[in-house]
Design an enzyme around this catalytic site. Structure first.
Site, PDB file in Angstrom:
ATOM      1  N   HIS A  14       0.822  -1.219   0.000  1.00 50.29           N
ATOM      2  CA  HIS A  14       0.000   0.000   0.000  1.00 50.29           C
ATOM      3  C   HIS A  14       0.856   1.269   0.000  1.00 50.29           C
ATOM      4  CE1 HIS A  14      -4.210  -1.090   0.210  1.00 50.29           C
ATOM      5  NE2 HIS A  14      -4.079  -1.857   1.281  1.00 50.29           N
ATOM      6  N   GLU A  61      -7.150  -1.643  -3.163  1.00 48.84           N
ATOM      7  CA  GLU A  61      -6.999  -3.009  -2.654  1.00 48.84           C
ATOM      8  C   GLU A  61      -6.674  -4.044  -3.730  1.00 48.84           C
ATOM      9  OE1 GLU A  61      -6.510  -3.465   0.359  1.00 48.84           O
ATOM     10  OE2 GLU A  61      -7.346  -1.640   1.252  1.00 48.84           O
TER      11      GLU A  61
END
Ligand code: BES
Ligand code: ZN
Length: 635
Positions: free
Chosen positions: A330, A349
């Site tokens: 991330h 995601e």
């Protein structure tokens, strides 16, 4: 004559800029050292802010943590940038007690607007053409949804209280009055006063590792110079200790958890190196982990410079570290290139799940990576079967809903399957080159689904009609379910496990599977591959042979308990109680309560009495979901 490649590229790049809502290069933040102009942003239905009129660029917090009253109180000083004709700036708040609002010039006119479901209340502050700062004096509510205040008994050490925040998706507004939309990036700094002997940590550079004396305790100061969406502002306060793992990595946790945590995450620095080798430099300086108390509602949360993680991944054998690979990934997908709104959540995601798996492959090999893909694929099939078709599209429509409702395996696993499909179609080398340049070109900017499509077409497809047809971009993104071109990952190791599961279910007598030689992923897959209906004898044989009810691996225990509940297997109920009272990770807690509830006259009484005992220990993220399942109402 056909248009030249570069002409095509130019035309598509212009379309791309339009899709991204960018007025032109000169308006990019920080370009040429001039003050950043206001790049137009699209309206986010989950924020009251009107960032194209006036927006927050920097937040300076000066807060004290009061563990008796369970409030944070102090000031937020917001640097604002506004159009010359703007008359007000609109902030997001929820359950905040606003004491006063002023600008650098003196008291300001302000009002809180009507509350809207899920969103809280807008804070309107009058500004003039010369206003540069808005200073909000405020206090949080003891029930602030982002914050969990733990008693000493809820911590590992048992002696000191603890506080942590969880901002994603729209909870930061319950502790910071700012424009809480993922497209509105802000830098931040903070001064946090906490009682002795506690320490504060944040998703930012620590300027005072030991703290400094302050009225009422010690003050800790922080600064994050990279602009981030507000959902990445994060704080934790507790009895915290640190151990370095590598030159730019380490782990924070309570002292009694430190040795086990440092051992579990020994590969962290290598993970960062692998990630950089794949998709370019890590741009955040340090990467540390914070291992939280067991009520942390998520597996992990990618707070910049300091990932927050559940202690349930400390298995003792490093078998669950893919979660760390995920949160680390991330740092590119999500924290660098950020979903513009929660409708585009899959851009965070899906990319991260793909990237996570590439890190796992780089460190532990293709076999392990394929097993992890396969576990994800099975979860996706289950989710697709039980989710409204509209919510199985990658691009969502969450207007009027809590964004939490859109946050399912679809974003993660269908998103990752989509990227694997592109990779397999164009080849890994070409795909990796595109992805790396995508992160570079859009660093520190929001990304919409349409913007991503435009980028793929401009930089990867480049007018190749056969490639466009093979990719099926529109089908993947805008159609429900999986397109016909989607391929299940095939793990040879799991094929052997499937065979073992079938033989055990159909046979009798002792269990003859190589459990001791299996990895955690094979064990998880085995338990999930067994038929959902098994006799008490088959369950008891397994439980005794492998000590399932006392298994220390949270994923294996969870897979076992699901199977046990689905079969009303009474001997596992004490283990179920221990597990649900011992941790509050929603991914484990919610499915177990759902499974209990589905077992009617057997499961519901267990669920009701267990939930009454466990609920006080859970974070609001978890109770919000489980309350609806068991029909919980206060009083
Ligand atoms: N950013 C998410 C957690 C999140 C998602 C919080 C949506 C709030 C709203 C984090 O990166 C995540 O995906 N965590 C997963 C673990 C991961 C390995 C799939 C989790 O917590 O289970
Ligand atoms: Zn994630």
């Amino acid at each position: 004559m056909p248009r030249s490649r570069s002409a095509v590229r130019y035309a598509v790049a212009a379309a791309l800029a339009a899709a991204l809502g960018l007025a032109g290069c000169e308006s990019l933040p920080g370009a040429g050292g001039t003050p950043a102009a206001m790049a137009p942003l699209i309206q986010d239905v989950h924020s009251f802010a009107r960032p194209n009129e006036a927006r927050v660029r920097h937040v300076a917090l000066d807060l004290a943590a009061d563990f008796e009253r369970r409030v944070l109180s102090g000031t937020a000083t917001l640097d604002v940038q506004a159009r010359p004709d703007a008359r007000e700036i609109v902030l997001d708040t929820r359950d905040l007690e606003i004491v006063s609002v002023r600008t650098e010039a003196g008291p300001a006119e302000w009002r809180l607007g009507e509350a809207a479901e899920h969103l809280g209340r807008p804070l309107h502050v009058a500004i003039g053409p010369r206003t540069r700062q808005v200073i909000v004096e405020y206090e949080t509510s003891p029930d602030a949804a982002a914050l969990q205040w733990l008693t000493p008994e809820q911590t590992a050490g048992g002696r000191h209280p603890y506080l942590f925040s969880q901002g994603q998706a729209i909870l930061t507004r319950t502790w910071v009055p700012t424009q809480d939309s993922p497209g509105i990036r802000q830098t931040y700094e903070a001064r946090i006063v906490v009682p002795e002997p506690l320490k504060a940590v944040m998703s930012a550079e620590m300027l005072t590792p030991e703290g400094e004396p302050a009225a009422g305790g010690r003050a800790f100061r922080f600064r994050l110079e990279n602009p981030v969406p507000p959902y990445l502002m994060a704080i934790a306060v507790g009895d915290l200790a640190f151990q370095a793992l590598g030159p730019r990595s380490g782990v924070w946790t309570e002292p009694s958890m430190l040795a086990a945590s440092a051992n579990e995450f020994a590969d962290l620095e290598r993970m960062i190196d692998a990630a950089e080798a794949l998709y370019g430099p890590y741009r955040w300086g340090r990467y540390d982990l914070l291992v939280l108390p067991p009520s942390f509602p998520f597996g992990g949360m990618e707070n910049p410079r300091l990932t927050f993680a559940t202690p349930t991944i400390i298995a003792g054998d490093r078998s669950l570290v893919s979660l760390v690979a995920h949160e680390l990934a991330h740092s590119w997908s999500g924290n660098l290139v950020t979903n513009a709104t929660w409708d585009d959540f899959w851009i965070n995601e899906g990319f991260t799940t793909y990237f996570e798996n590439r890190i796992m492959e780089a460190l532990y090999g293709a076999e392990r990576a394929l097993m992890l893909q396969s576990l994800g694929w099975r979860d996706l099939q289950a989710t697709l079967a039980e989710t409204d078709a509209a919510d199985t599209r990658l691009r969502l429509d969450l207007a009027g809903r809590d964004p939490d409702e859109g946050m399912s395996d679809v974003a993660y696993e269908k998103g990752a399957a989509f990227l694997r499909h592109i990779e397999q179609t164009v080849g890994r080398e070409r795909f990796d080159a595109w992805l790396r340049s995508y992160f570079d070109r859009h660093a520190f900017q929001p990304m919409t689904t349409e913007g991503l499509l435009a980028d793929l077409r401009a930089s990867l497809v480049q007018g190749d009609a056969a490639l466009e047809a093979a990719l099926q971009l529109e089908a993947w993104i805008h159609q429900p379910g999986l397109p016909a071109v989607a391929r299940a990952p095939e793990s040879p190791a799991f094929a052997r496990v499937d065979e073992a599961a079938r033989a055990y279910a159909e046979g009798a007598g002792p269990v003859a599977v190589p459990w001791g030689q299996w990895t955690t992923q094979e064990r998880q897959h085995f338990l999930g591959a067994l038929p959902r209906q098994l006799s008490a004898e088959r369950l008891a044989t397994l439980d005794t042979a492998f000590g399932l009810s006392t298994n220390g691996n949270s994923e294996v225990l969870f897979a076992w308990l699901m199977l046990a509940v689905e079969n009303r297997y009474q001997p596992a109920v004490p283990a179920l109680e221990r597990f649900l009272l011992g941790q509050g990770r929603r991914k484990f807690v919610l499915p177990l309560f759902q499974a209990l509830w589905a077992q009617g006259d057997w499961g519901r009484p267990i669920a009701t009495s267990l939930y009454a005992r466990a609920r006080p220990g859970y974070h609001s993220v978890t109770t919000n979901s489980v309350d609806r399942v068991v029909g919980w109402s206060a009083g």
